[in-house]
Motif scaffolding. Structure first.
Motif: not given
Length: 186
Positions: A118-122, A136-142
């Motif tokens: 999901a993170l890669r899609q987002a 940056s938030t998605m990368q933090a979750h990644l």
């Protein structure tokens, strides 16, 4: 936000009312309210025939309520429907941001691999739009998901990108990043 929505309704500005209620829904979901109170408020707003965007925001909020209750399947379905609705409305950034709910669902359900998908899609969607704050938030979750999978190198790479894309005063990201860095240091 709720008071602003009431004033907007009195002035006949449904667009402003919808935006104000969307802010209220976000504050409600991520605030201190119990899930039963959140559900009642969402029902009340939904009963008032919201427009398409507010309906999608409510659907995303209901997915978050299901997340809080540990109802993973229902949460996934509602989040996916909310993202589809936002895509249909031509709101690619809002739809991509909404993947964060899916990420939280998958992390909560103990499936960091699904969270990474999901993170890669987002992240791809946000990159296409030229957006960096939410990337940056998605990368933090990644980074968090990679750390949970025991891949410290991938986690560190995502942390570097989160730092590069994000703002120093982004408290939400710093909270995620700090936790990942602490666990990597153990």
């Amino acid at each position: 936000a709720r008071q602003a929505a009431e004033h907007a309704r009195a002035d006949g500005d449904e667009g402003l009312r919808s935006r104000a209620l969307a802010k209220y829904v976000s504050a409600l979901v991520w605030g201190r309210a119990h899930v039963s109170e959140i559900t009642r408020e969402l029902d009340r707003i939904e009963d008032d025939e919201p427009g398409a965007l507010l309906a999608a925001v409510i659907m995303r909020a209901r997915a978050t309520v299901c997340l809080m209750e540990g109802r993973w399947s229902a949460a996934r379905s509602l989040a996916a429907l909310a993202i589809e609705a936002m895509d249909r409305l031509g709101l690619p950034v809002t739809a991509a941001q909404s993947f964060e709910v899916i990420v939280l669902i998958e992390l909560g359900a103990g499936d960091p691999s699904a969270a990474i998908t999901a993170l890669r899609q987002a992240d791809g969607r946000l990159r296409e739009c030229g957006e960096s704050t939410h990337r940056s938030t998605m990368q933090a979750h990644l980074a968090e998901a990679h750390e949970r999978l025991g891949d410290p190198d991938a986690a560190r790479g995502a942390l570097e990108l989160a730092d590069e894309l994000g703002a120093d005063d982004d408290e939400y990201n710093q909270m995620i990043i700090g936790g990942v860095r602490a666990r990597l240091a153990l």
